[in-house]
Design an enzyme around this catalytic site. Structure first.
Site, PDB file in Angstrom:
ATOM      1  CG  HIS A   1      66.987  46.015  48.022  1.00 33.54           C
ATOM      2  ND1 HIS A   1      68.209  45.710  48.566  1.00 33.54           N
ATOM      3  CD2 HIS A   1      67.045  45.621  46.721  1.00 33.54           C
ATOM      4  CE1 HIS A   1      68.979  45.155  47.630  1.00 33.54           C
ATOM      5  NE2 HIS A   1      68.289  45.092  46.509  1.00 33.54           N
TER       6      HIS A   1
ATOM      7  CG  ASP B   1      68.982  39.438  44.911  1.00 30.97           C
ATOM      8  OD1 ASP B   1      67.963  39.329  44.212  1.00 30.97           O
ATOM      9  OD2 ASP B   1      69.776  40.407  44.830  1.00 30.97           O
TER      10      ASP B   1
ATOM     11  CG  ASP C   1      70.108  39.690  41.311  1.00 28.12           C
ATOM     12  OD1 ASP C   1      70.362  38.734  42.081  1.00 28.12           O
ATOM     13  OD2 ASP C   1      69.551  40.739  41.697  1.00 28.12           O
TER      14      ASP C   1
HETATM   15 ZN   LIG Z   1      69.182  41.658  43.419  1.00 30.75          ZN
END
Ligand SMILES: [Zn+2]
Length: 305
Positions: free
Chosen positions: A123, A160, A243
């Site tokens: 991110h 992810d 995740d």
């Molecule tokens: Zn993530």
């Protein structure tokens, strides 16, 4: 050749607080899940150098981030992203782990690598730490790889459950790097729409909550993997978040351990065809300890072949 597992205890020094899902337990869980696997060699992560970092993040940003590390307590960079004493060394080890993994692979000392490090990175934008991430390790790794003679194209696979807005921001105008991401949408950080294609080098594969294994595999086998094959990368990097697993508390993509094995095998097959099998993977998200252990083990088993 063995698969190398790169880690460092400094990655346990980043501690965003007792209620934060991005805990020190995560790397302990994933390393615990690798116990008993054959063909692994564990190596310590070096610190990333300023030269490596500033290929992605401006020097002023890096100096500002360092300056905000407190000697005690927490500094909040945003509601999710914190610095404590030790965070800078942790994130430097994480960026350094992938650069080191790439050097080992390109020096023919290893074929595959998995970096069991934290905090995550995808991110983080060039001038903005966000979403638990301080430095963008996979971007730093890709830029490091491109310095090597013989590496002119790098593909980044990001499975992810969140879109890697930072990685996309770094490379959307760089045709030497392809970024392919599957992620749940809508979900944090809100980017990753199909229309975001960069300079033709970005492919986003948004999936809906509850989509599960079949939709995940279809997106990759019909779109993601063929696009990477056409790109003919010299090296493949993986932003390996766990995740999207059905056990994860932060998302609803409902993947199983077998899906992580499948996508990793597909990536390794593609690497065998296009880049002598060279794949380096780095941990991103994943917030259920049991899922990190079991899906991480499936991922590393498939990397090892
Ligand atoms: Zn993530």
């Amino acid at each position: 050749m063995s698969t190398i597992i790169i880690q460092h205890d400094d990655c346990l020094r980043h501690d965003p607080g007792p209620k934060h899902p991005e805990s020190t337990q995560r790397v302990k869980a994933i390393l615990g899940g690798l116990e008993g696997l054959k063909g692994l060699q564990r190596l310590p992560a070096p610190l990333a150098t300023v030269e490596q970092i500033t290929r992605v993040h401006p020097a002023e940003f890096w100096a500002g981030l360092r300056a905000q590390e407190p000697s005690r307590g927490l500094t909040a960079l945003d509601p999710d992203t914190f610095l404590n004493h030790g965070s800078i060394d942790a994130t430097l080890r994480a960026s350094g782990s992938l650069c080191f993994a790439i050097d080992q692979i390109l020096d023919d000392k290893a074929l595959r690598a998995f970096c069991a490090v934290r905090p995550p990175g995808h991110h983080s934008e060039p001038e903005l730490a966000m979403g638990f991430c301080l430095l963008n390790h996979v971007a730093i790794g890709a830029m490091h790889a491109l310095v090597h003679p013989g590496i002119s194209r790098v593909a980044i696979v990001d499975f992810d459950v969140h879109h890697g807005n930072g990685t996309q921001a770094v490379f959307e105008q760089n045709p030497d790097v392809m970024y392919v991401s599957s992620h749940q949408s809508p979900l944090y950080p809100g980017s990753g729409h199909i229309e975001e294609t960069g300079c033709g080098n970005i492919l986003n594969l948004p999936l809906s909550p509850g989509d599960g294994s079949e939709a995940f595999r279809k997106a990759w086998s019909s779109l993601g993997l063929p696009a990477m094959h056409s790109f003919e990368p010299d090296l493949i990097l993986i932003s390996a978040g766990f995740d999207a697993h059905q056990r994860d508390p932060l998302a609803q993509l409902e993947l199983q351990d077998a899906d992580y094995r499948w996508i990793t095998e597909e990536i390794c097959d593609l690497a065998t065809d296009s880049c002598n099998g060279r794949v380096a993977s780095i941990l991103e998200g994943g917030y259920d300890m049991q899922a990190l252990a079991s899906a991480g083990r499936s991922h590393v088993e498939a990397l090892t072949g």
